[in-house]
Design a protein around this motif. Structure first.
Motif, PDB file in Angstrom:
ATOM      1  N   ARG A 129      19.828 -27.906  46.240  1.00 38.86           N
ATOM      2  CA  ARG A 129      18.975 -27.476  47.359  1.00 38.86           C
ATOM      3  C   ARG A 129      19.928 -27.054  48.476  1.00 38.86           C
ATOM      4  O   ARG A 129      20.579 -27.893  49.113  1.00 38.86           O
ATOM      5  CB  ARG A 129      18.038 -28.602  47.786  1.00 38.86           C
ATOM      6  N   ILE A 130      19.980 -25.760  48.693  1.00 37.39           N
ATOM      7  CA  ILE A 130      21.035 -25.199  49.543  1.00 37.39           C
ATOM      8  C   ILE A 130      20.948 -25.712  50.977  1.00 37.39           C
ATOM      9  O   ILE A 130      21.975 -25.970  51.619  1.00 37.39           O
ATOM     10  CB  ILE A 130      20.989 -23.657  49.487  1.00 37.39           C
ATOM     11  N   GLU A 131      19.740 -25.899  51.488  1.00 35.42           N
ATOM     12  CA  GLU A 131      19.617 -26.383  52.864  1.00 35.42           C
ATOM     13  C   GLU A 131      20.222 -27.779  53.008  1.00 35.42           C
ATOM     14  O   GLU A 131      20.802 -28.111  54.055  1.00 35.42           O
ATOM     15  CB  GLU A 131      18.151 -26.373  53.310  1.00 35.42           C
ATOM     16  N   GLY A 151      17.500 -21.034  50.850  1.00 30.70           N
ATOM     17  CA  GLY A 151      17.112 -22.426  50.638  1.00 30.70           C
ATOM     18  C   GLY A 151      15.758 -22.732  51.254  1.00 30.70           C
ATOM     19  O   GLY A 151      14.946 -21.836  51.512  1.00 30.70           O
TER      20      GLY A 151
END
Length: 659
Positions: free
Chosen positions: A244-246, A504
């Protein structure tokens, strides 16, 4: 000996499950009164003592602190019984308080203390050499009876030896310092893969003409980054849905200024080139939470909700969990209080609310925990929130801290029931922190649902260093919310923006109408927390392979408004509530249409872009063509500043490990 085992097992089952009735006669009830008291011996209070009204079915057991409460009439006889001690008899008189001191049964002291369980667990026996040791074993037996699969034993037979809990059917974990060193290297062992992650669909490019508003909830979680780190350090392929990029971007702290007004956070934006596609642009949005001095923080009412089911037996689960929570306990003040609830096949309160200055008492309770039993988490959640609500501090920091590998069930439909339960508990005003542990059977999907739906945050603790970071250095940001239900909505100017996409936050996206709906849950922001989000922009004058203009609409025409907004790239709005509030407060800010070249961008933008880029690579994004680890590493090094703890340098080493 077998007879003694059966007797012991029967006694414990009786304590755990038997509900004593009260006489139903109205006239009888009218004559009864409440008798209270404390049962002790020469060493102090005794939990688990049976107190029965002789000749009736009315009975109770003493609590963890040796106290009891029972209905009885004047003239009735109370019988106090506990294995290994002589029965005591008291006749109810005019007093409503009856305290009892019990005496050892010397004959039984020479026997063997056996903790009884169902046939699913082996029983363990050992000789008792002293009165003090027997009392410890018996006191801990009460906990074992309340929580299926738990047994507490002593680490030696010496007087005053510390108590331990041993998992039935599994190896125990030694508390020697040498064993604790395993935490930093625990990920080197190959593991079976039975881990669960929610599937993610990457955000696509959208046109401001057809989708003029982009709305999402902030996310201060960083569990995904530490979980990804664990996979890489273990030499394993990172599952795409684990990325999860965030959460990767928000693991790191950035140099945003403190708020200068009455709002709890400052807003900071930046517009520059996109490193993975030079034709595109990046918009960075950064929030900086107000840093509240520790002495000014509200009092905390914390409930540790600890998974002690069988799946938690590994060294990087419950033993690491206990060491982690010691880090948190070290931060507590005398005005703070902690209760401990555990769950396995059942749930139990093993430590009533205890002041933060009684640190050794809290640590002693933690060190007695061990794993065993099934994984019904619903009862634990219910009891933890009940405990938090009963001790609620108005204007304080009321929080349940759930520590688990996520491998539990809450109801017949599991995740659905869990979401319903946690959404209901959110209304109590109690916040939630989820701490994830372990590997192989780790259930990230459950942890994410709990944190997202329960006014919560979520961290994955892969080693003791991470525990020191999240629960020690960043204690205030992790545990003290300064704003809740924080939402962001951005409107891009179609005069300058052909298309945009949010990097994200796939699980945090909201509908445009949710922005002003105060009933819609969103993310929480902690003291001194930072939040960062990135949008990738395709300017109007760029031909891109990653976006195709939609067909012209027949009935609807979207045209840019006059020339009044030529200097504006976008308008960004924020809504938040105070931690104990129900009505949102709105903030608005303009993003100017002034883009810098990447070389002149801030170190923060360079570094967070490199983290996002790495996440896109790990997810095998179809919307980037350049996935060079060397290029990602180069950008990260350009943004490498303010790295006193070495986390950013560690990130660069992770990039180097993934080709």
């Amino acid at each position: 000996m077998k007879t003694l085992k059966l007797i012991s097992a029967s006694i414990m089952m009786l304590i755990s499950v038997l509900t004593f009735g009260q006489d139903s006669s109205v006239s009888e009830q009218a004559k009864q009164k409440t008798i209270t008291g404390v049962v002790t011996d020469s060493s102090g209070p005794i939990p688990g003592v049976n107190v029965v009204v002789k000749g009736t079915q009315r009975g109770v057991t003493t609590n963890f602190d040796g106290t009891y409460k029972i209905q009885a009439k004047v003239g009735e006889t109370l019988v106090y019984s506990f294995m290994g001690m002589n029965d005591e008899i008291r006749v109810v008189g005019t007093s409503n308080v009856i305290n009892v001191k019990m005496q050892d049964n010397q004959q039984q002291l020479q026997e063997v203390v056996v903790v009884g369980y169902s046939s699913d667990y082996e029983s363990e026996e050992r000789p008792i050499s002293s009165r003090k040791e027997r009392k410890k074993a018996e006191s801990n037996q009460t906990l074992s009876g309340k929580v299926s699969g738990l047994q507490i034993t002593n680490s030696s037979v010496a007087v005053g030896a510390s108590s331990r809990i041993v998992l039935r059917g599994s190896r125990s974990f030694s508390e020697k310092k040498d064993d604790l060193k395993q935490y930093s290297n625990i990920n080197k062992t190959p593991i079976p893969n039975d881990e669960d992650y929610n599937s993610l669909i990457e955000n696509a490019f959208e046109s401001p003409k057809t989708a003029p508003l982009s709305t999402f909830s902030i996310d201060v979680d960083n569990a995904s980054y530490t979980n990804v780190r664990r996979f890489i350090n273990n030499g394993q392929t990172v599952p795409k849905d684990a990325v999860r990029i965030e959460e990767m971007m928000n693991f790191f702290k950035y140099q945003y200024p403190q708020p200068k007004d009455n709002n709890p956070f400052s807003i900071n934006t930046e517009y520059s080139e996109c490193p993975w596609n030079s034709k595109h642009k990046l918009v960075k949005i950064g929030l900086q939470g107000k840093n509240i001095p520790t002495n000014d923080l509200p009092a905390s009412n914390l409930v540790f909700l600890i998974d002690v089911s069988g799946s938690m037996s590994d060294a990087n689960k419950l033993p690491l969990l206990v060491e982690s929570l010691k880090v948190l306990v070290a931060q507590l003040r005398k005005e703070d209080k902690v209760a401990i609830v555990v769950y396995a096949g059942a749930a139990g309160l093993v430590l009533p609310p205890t002041s933060g200055n009684e640190k050794q008492t809290i640590i002693d309770a933690l060190e007695k925990l061990n794993a065993g039993g099934s994984t019904a988490g619903g009862a634990g959640i219910q009891l933890a929130y009940k405990t938090a609500e009963e001790n609620f501090i108005k204007g304080g920091n009321n929080r349940v801290i759930l520590a688990t590998d996520g491998d539990f069930n809450v109801g017949t439909s599991s995740d659905g029931d869990m979401q319903t339960l946690i959404e209901d508990k959110r209304k109590s005003g109690v916040f939630l922190t989820c701490l994830g542990y372990g590997m192989g059977n780790y259930k990230d999907s459950k942890m994410e649902i709990l944190a997202d739906k329960g006014n919560g945050n979520y961290a994955y603790i892969d080693n003791i260093q991470e525990a020191n970071r999240f629960l020690g250095k960043e204690f205030k940001g992790s545990m003290f919310a300064i704003a809740k239900d924080v939402k962001i909505q951005i409107e891009f100017n179609p005069k300058h923006v052909q298309s945009y996409r949010l990097i994200g936050y796939e699980n945090r996206k909201l509908r445009p109408e949710d922005f002003k709906n105060d009933a819609i849950d969103a993310g929480e922001l902690g003291s001194n927390h930072t939040v960062t989000a990135l949008y990738e922009i395709i300017p109007n004058d760029v031909k891109s392979d990653f976006y195709n203009e939609t067909s012209d609409l027949k009935y609807t025409k979207v045209e840019p408004t006059g020339n009044n907004f030529n200097d504006e790239l976008a308008t960004i709005k924020f809504r938040y509530k105070k931690p104990d509030g129900d009505k949102s407060i709105e903030m608005v800010q303009i993003i100017e249409n002034k883009s810098s070249v990447l070389e002149n961008a801030s170190d923060d933008l360079k570094f967070t872009a490199s983290v996002a880029w790495f996440g896109l690579k790990l997810r095998d994004s179809k919307l980037i063509s350049n996935k060079s680890s060397d290029e990602i590493k180069k950008l990260a090094r350009l943004g490498l500043s303010n790295d006193t703890d070495g986390y950013k340098s560690e990130f660069i080493r992770l990039v180097e490990a993934v080709k």
